[in-house]
Every structure is written in C-alpha cells, then in structure tokens.
Design a protein around this motif. Sequence first.
Motif, PDB file in Angstrom:
ATOM      1  N   ILE A 121      -5.177  16.979  -1.290  1.00  0.00           N
ATOM      2  CA  ILE A 121      -5.443  15.794  -2.103  1.00  0.00           C
ATOM      3  C   ILE A 121      -4.781  14.605  -1.430  1.00  0.00           C
ATOM      4  O   ILE A 121      -3.610  14.682  -1.038  1.00  0.00           O
ATOM      5  N   GLY A 122      -5.525  13.511  -1.286  1.00  0.00           N
ATOM      6  CA  GLY A 122      -4.961  12.300  -0.693  1.00  0.00           C
ATOM      7  C   GLY A 122      -5.243  11.105  -1.575  1.00  0.00           C
ATOM      8  O   GLY A 122      -6.313  11.006  -2.176  1.00  0.00           O
ATOM      9  N   VAL A 123      -4.263  10.213  -1.674  1.00  0.00           N
ATOM     10  CA  VAL A 123      -4.402   9.033  -2.524  1.00  0.00           C
ATOM     11  C   VAL A 123      -3.870   7.802  -1.797  1.00  0.00           C
ATOM     12  O   VAL A 123      -2.835   7.867  -1.129  1.00  0.00           O
ATOM     13  N   LEU A 124      -4.593   6.689  -1.932  1.00  0.00           N
ATOM     14  CA  LEU A 124      -4.119   5.381  -1.499  1.00  0.00           C
ATOM     15  C   LEU A 124      -4.068   4.477  -2.723  1.00  0.00           C
ATOM     16  O   LEU A 124      -5.002   4.460  -3.521  1.00  0.00           O
ATOM     17  N   VAL A 125      -2.977   3.744  -2.864  1.00  0.00           N
ATOM     18  CA  VAL A 125      -2.832   2.785  -3.965  1.00  0.00           C
ATOM     19  C   VAL A 125      -2.397   1.448  -3.392  1.00  0.00           C
ATOM     20  O   VAL A 125      -1.417   1.372  -2.645  1.00  0.00           O
ATOM     21  N   SER A 126      -3.134   0.407  -3.730  1.00  0.00           N
ATOM     22  CA  SER A 126      -2.783  -0.948  -3.329  1.00  0.00           C
ATOM     23  C   SER A 126      -2.285  -1.703  -4.546  1.00  0.00           C
ATOM     24  O   SER A 126      -2.937  -1.701  -5.592  1.00  0.00           O
ATOM     25  N   LEU A 127      -1.110  -2.329  -4.408  1.00  0.00           N
ATOM     26  CA  LEU A 127      -0.512  -3.077  -5.511  1.00  0.00           C
ATOM     27  C   LEU A 127      -0.421  -4.564  -5.199  1.00  0.00           C
ATOM     28  O   LEU A 127      -0.237  -4.956  -4.048  1.00  0.00           O
ATOM     29  N   LYS A 128      -0.543  -5.352  -6.230  1.00  0.00           N
ATOM     30  CA  LYS A 128      -0.189  -6.768  -6.161  1.00  0.00           C
ATOM     31  C   LYS A 128       1.241  -6.857  -6.678  1.00  0.00           C
ATOM     32  O   LYS A 128       1.496  -6.618  -7.854  1.00  0.00           O
TER      33      LYS A 128
ATOM     34  N   SER B  58      -6.209  -1.611  -6.206  1.00  0.00           N
ATOM     35  CA  SER B  58      -7.243  -0.619  -5.927  1.00  0.00           C
ATOM     36  C   SER B  58      -6.631   0.772  -5.804  1.00  0.00           C
ATOM     37  O   SER B  58      -5.439   0.919  -5.516  1.00  0.00           O
ATOM     38  N   VAL B  59      -7.465   1.775  -6.035  1.00  0.00           N
ATOM     39  CA  VAL B  59      -7.052   3.179  -5.931  1.00  0.00           C
ATOM     40  C   VAL B  59      -8.158   3.959  -5.237  1.00  0.00           C
ATOM     41  O   VAL B  59      -9.338   3.776  -5.528  1.00  0.00           O
ATOM     42  N   ALA B  60      -7.786   4.832  -4.313  1.00  0.00           N
ATOM     43  CA  ALA B  60      -8.737   5.741  -3.670  1.00  0.00           C
ATOM     44  C   ALA B  60      -8.134   7.139  -3.695  1.00  0.00           C
ATOM     45  O   ALA B  60      -6.957   7.325  -3.395  1.00  0.00           O
ATOM     46  N   ARG B  61      -8.950   8.121  -4.069  1.00  0.00           N
ATOM     47  CA  ARG B  61      -8.477   9.506  -4.142  1.00  0.00           C
ATOM     48  C   ARG B  61      -9.549  10.436  -3.587  1.00  0.00           C
ATOM     49  O   ARG B  61     -10.705  10.372  -3.978  1.00  0.00           O
ATOM     50  N   LEU B  62      -9.156  11.308  -2.665  1.00  0.00           N
ATOM     51  CA  LEU B  62     -10.043  12.325  -2.118  1.00  0.00           C
ATOM     52  C   LEU B  62      -9.394  13.692  -2.273  1.00  0.00           C
ATOM     53  O   LEU B  62      -8.191  13.833  -2.062  1.00  0.00           O
TER      54      LEU B  62
ATOM     55  N   ILE C 114       0.853  -1.195   0.000  1.00  0.00           N
ATOM     56  CA  ILE C 114       0.000   0.000   0.000  1.00  0.00           C
ATOM     57  C   ILE C 114       0.887   1.242   0.000  1.00  0.00           C
ATOM     58  O   ILE C 114       1.815   1.360   0.805  1.00  0.00           O
ATOM     59  N   GLY C 115       0.580   2.143  -0.917  1.00  0.00           N
ATOM     60  CA  GLY C 115       1.282   3.422  -0.960  1.00  0.00           C
ATOM     61  C   GLY C 115       0.303   4.548  -0.694  1.00  0.00           C
ATOM     62  O   GLY C 115      -0.850   4.503  -1.133  1.00  0.00           O
ATOM     63  N   SER C 116       0.737   5.559   0.041  1.00  0.00           N
ATOM     64  CA  SER C 116      -0.127   6.708   0.315  1.00  0.00           C
ATOM     65  C   SER C 116       0.622   7.991  -0.016  1.00  0.00           C
ATOM     66  O   SER C 116       1.852   8.054   0.072  1.00  0.00           O
ATOM     67  N   TYR C 117      -0.146   8.999  -0.393  1.00  0.00           N
ATOM     68  CA  TYR C 117       0.460  10.294  -0.713  1.00  0.00           C
ATOM     69  C   TYR C 117      -0.554  11.385  -0.414  1.00  0.00           C
ATOM     70  O   TYR C 117      -1.713  11.294  -0.802  1.00  0.00           O
TER      71      TYR C 117
END
Length: 292
Positions: A160-167, A265-269, A151-154
């Motif tokens: 602006i906030g983003v979460l990215v989950s990678l396989k 998955s990707v989440a962005r707010l 999981i990466g967060s920025y």
Amino acid sequence: MSTISAQLVKELRERSGAGMMECKKALVENNGDIDAAMEWLRKSGLAKADKKASRVAAEGRIVAAQGAGKAVLVEINCETDFVAKDASFLKFSDAVADVALSSGAADIDTLKAAAYPGASNVEEAAKALVATIGEKIDVRRMARVESDGVIGSYIHGGRIGVLVSLKGGSEELAKGIAMHVAAMNPPHIRAEDVPAEFIAKEKDIALSQMTEKDKAKPAEILEKIIAGKINKIVSEVTLLGQPYVLDTNVTVGEALKKEGADVASVARLAVGEGIEKVQEDYLAEVAKAMQV
C-alpha cells in the motif's frame, strides 16, 4: 514423437514459466525431450514476454520516489509473491519509480515510454525482466503529486502506498496523515465531497430504522435525530472526520487544525486493486488448450 501429453506440457510449463502453447511447440520441435525443450524456450528469450501478456499479475509492489516539491507512486505487478521479493524485481521497481519522478510522467502510458537505463524505455525493460524471471510483469498504475506545500509519503509493507499533500503543516504531520490513509482508506476527504445520492440513501435507511414512537415526534426533532445519524456516517467515510490513527482522541481534521494545515490532495494505491485473481487447474487448462 507424434503425441505430446498434457502432463508433459504441464511439467514444462511449471519448469519454464512459459505459456501452454509455447511449451507444446517446444516439445513438438524437440520430439518430446523436456530438457531440450527447456533449452529451446530459453533460447527464445524475449519471445516469452508477449506470450505472458494474457496471464494474471495481481501480486507485486508499490514503490515511491520523492524530490523537491514532487512525489510519485507506481504499482508494478507480477504473478507471484515469490517474484515480488526477487532481487531483480525489487531493483527494477525502484528504478521505475526513479524514472517516474525524474521524467515528469503523469500517466502510465507516458511512463512506459520514458527512457530507462540500459533499455530503450520502461516497457522494453519490463519485457527483458519477463525473459529473466519467467513471469508477467506489468507497470500498471501511477500517481503523481506536485505541490508548493508539504508532501508526505508512506509505504506499508510494499503493498500500500500513499501520498498526501498539505497546505501548511509539517512533514511529520503529512506522513502521519499518509499512514492514516493507508490504514483506513477513507473514500472521501471532506463532508462536501460525499455524493448527495449517498446521503439521500442513508437518510432513507435511517428513517426506516426508526421506531413508530420516534416517527411520531415533531418534524423538527425528527430532522435533528436523522441529521445526527447522517453526520456520524459522513464522519466515518471522510478523512477529516475520522479519528486520527496516531491520536484517536482527535479527528484528522482537528489534528490538521492544530498546525494550521489543510489537505490539498491524497493518492493511494494498493497492490492488485481491481484485478481478479484466478485459481487455475493447470492440468485441466493444458488439456483443454491442446484440444483447440
């Protein structure tokens, strides 16, 4: 004092941050003495929180918290950029992010009901903060990611906030992809995620833009020309098809492939998305409200 002027109500509202009718009542109760009315409002304490519920809170902060195999984003709104930088607001928003992570809350209603240090729950803590800073506070949205992968967060500027989950892949790559999503905000992850209606519309547009000479070409050639245009457009609206912001010589998809990774998955707010900011003429608003 029998008459309370709109100007006096406006002045008290600006000083106190309380609602118009609350300010009018305070002035009536204190015979137009603005200092006494200010003290009356201060003594009303938490009553101010409910009075601010209808006001627009489109500023604020995106906060993140991350632990083993899980991460959250939370959007917390206030009314002004000034309060968004206030130490009490910053402390509250960081604490809410920690509660969101530890409580396991997956939606905003569950988060608001979750226990908060020193208060019964997050919602009550927000109301207490309203009484302190004089602005509406709204714990508005959250996103949660749980993964066995990376999981990466920025967070960009707190807005602006983003979460990215990678396989597969690495934490560095996951953060890089999160930075890309923050900057480019792609509406889709993969080509297959793009709606058929969008592609059909773009095909019609591409065909209408072609010259009569192009339209006269054999059907198979015409189809290849249109397919090329559509592929380019699809690349522009998909995460994997866009040039990677940290290395524009490759696409995001190619950067992932180099590490044998894929996006799970990707989440962005972003602060204030979907909230209409209203520019108010406060004196006119006060005068109108006092006529009701």
